[in-house]
Design a protein around this motif. Structure first.
Motif, PDB file in Angstrom:
ATOM      1  N   HIS A  39      -9.475  -1.743  -3.045  1.00 17.74           N
ATOM      2  CA  HIS A  39      -8.266  -1.993  -2.261  1.00 17.74           C
ATOM      3  C   HIS A  39      -7.004  -1.766  -3.096  1.00 17.74           C
ATOM      4  CE1 HIS A  39      -8.459  -6.034  -4.155  1.00 17.74           C
ATOM      5  NE2 HIS A  39      -7.153  -6.071  -3.948  1.00 17.74           N
ATOM      6  N   ARG A  63      -9.593  -1.803   2.237  1.00 13.75           N
ATOM      7  CA  ARG A  63      -8.889  -3.078   2.318  1.00 13.75           C
ATOM      8  C   ARG A  63      -9.838  -4.256   2.162  1.00 13.75           C
ATOM      9  NH1 ARG A  63      -6.954  -6.395   1.044  1.00 13.75           N
ATOM     10  NH2 ARG A  63      -5.190  -7.679   1.636  1.00 13.75           N
ATOM     11  N   THR A  76      -4.661   2.605   7.471  1.00 17.35           N
ATOM     12  CA  THR A  76      -4.599   1.303   6.795  1.00 17.35           C
ATOM     13  C   THR A  76      -3.985   0.217   7.668  1.00 17.35           C
ATOM     14  OG1 THR A  76      -4.083   0.270   4.657  1.00 17.35           O
ATOM     15  CG2 THR A  76      -2.307   1.517   5.706  1.00 17.35           C
ATOM     16  N   GLU A 123       0.829  -1.203   0.000  1.00 17.92           N
ATOM     17  CA  GLU A 123       0.000   0.000   0.000  1.00 17.92           C
ATOM     18  C   GLU A 123       0.866   1.256   0.000  1.00 17.92           C
ATOM     19  OE1 GLU A 123      -3.472   0.278   2.229  1.00 17.92           O
ATOM     20  OE2 GLU A 123      -3.999  -1.837   2.090  1.00 17.92           O
ATOM     21  N   ILE A 173     -10.093   4.756   3.582  1.00 14.79           N
ATOM     22  CA  ILE A 173      -8.812   4.060   3.545  1.00 14.79           C
ATOM     23  C   ILE A 173      -8.899   2.746   4.318  1.00 14.79           C
ATOM     24  CG2 ILE A 173      -6.380   4.185   4.239  1.00 14.79           C
ATOM     25  CD1 ILE A 173      -6.606   7.254   3.863  1.00 14.79           C
TER      26      ILE A 173
END
Length: 212
Positions: free
Chosen positions: A127, A121, A148, A74, A117
């Motif tokens: 994501h 995921r 995250t 990420e 954010i």
């Protein structure tokens, strides 16, 4: 089914733990970076790797590596969004994603901020797009990581603990119970179906923020 399952678990367990754990971390790095997450089945790799876990320490190390891989991926996505975001968006891959999805990701981040954010995921497509989209904005990297990180921890803990627990339960029961294989398969199916349903619920709840 017992023989086939025992052979498969023994095969995974026979792989060097360092290699098995490293591959899981790399898979998560690829899944959460740039747009590779749209084709790399990181969750499948983690499930398979977790079935080879034979001790609490192995499980903790695997979870930490998976979390680290996710955060690294990420972070790469965020950095590329900051440096090359517009170019990626107009590239062949970016066009394949579709302008509508890019716009949806932008709106989602603008309207939900840190919540977007965190939840991204657990949302398909988002994501991979959200780290890039956040990177293209003025959102601080430190705040991005703070949002995250807990999502990555929850994701990794869920997948590793359930998959490793199911495999360990099978190994313990398989010597005395012929139905042990069904417990293992049921636990893995419960994980997959549960995650699928949870993603659908989150996506439905968040859809108004994506489409409005």
């Amino acid at each position: 089914m017992d023989d086939a399952l025992r052979w498969l678990l023994d095969l995974v367990e026979s792989v060097d733990p360092v290699l098995r754990t490293t591959l899981a971390g790399i898979a998560m790095l690829l899944e959460t970076s740039v747009l590779v997450g749209l084709i790399v089945p990181g969750d499948t790799v983690v499930i398979v790797a977790a079935t080879g876990v034979t001790s609490l320490l192995d499980g903790v190390i695997l979870a930490l590596v998976v979390i680290s891989g996710s955060l690294a991926g990420e972070s790469i996505g965020f950095a590329l969004g900051r440096w090359l975001g517009p170019h990626i968006r107009t590239s062949w891959v970016g066009r394949r994603i579709g302008e509508r999805n890019w716009v949806r990701a932008e709106r989602y981040v603008q309207r939900r901020g840190g919540i977007a954010i965190f939840l991204s995921r657990f949302l398909p497509v988002m994501h991979s797009l959200v780290p890039l989209t956040v990177g293209m904005s003025t959102y601080p990297f430190r705040r991005f990581i703070l949002w995250t990180l807990p999502a990555c921890v929850i994701w990794a803990t869920l997948y590793v603990s359930i998959s490793a627990g199911a495999a360990q339960s099978y190994r313990t029961l398989s010597e005395t119970a012929h139905w042990a294989a069904y417990i293992f398969v049921g636990a893995i199916l419960l994980l997959v179906v549960g995650v699928f349903v949870a993603k659908k619920v989150i996506a439905r709840v968040e859809r108004r923020h994506l489409d409005d």
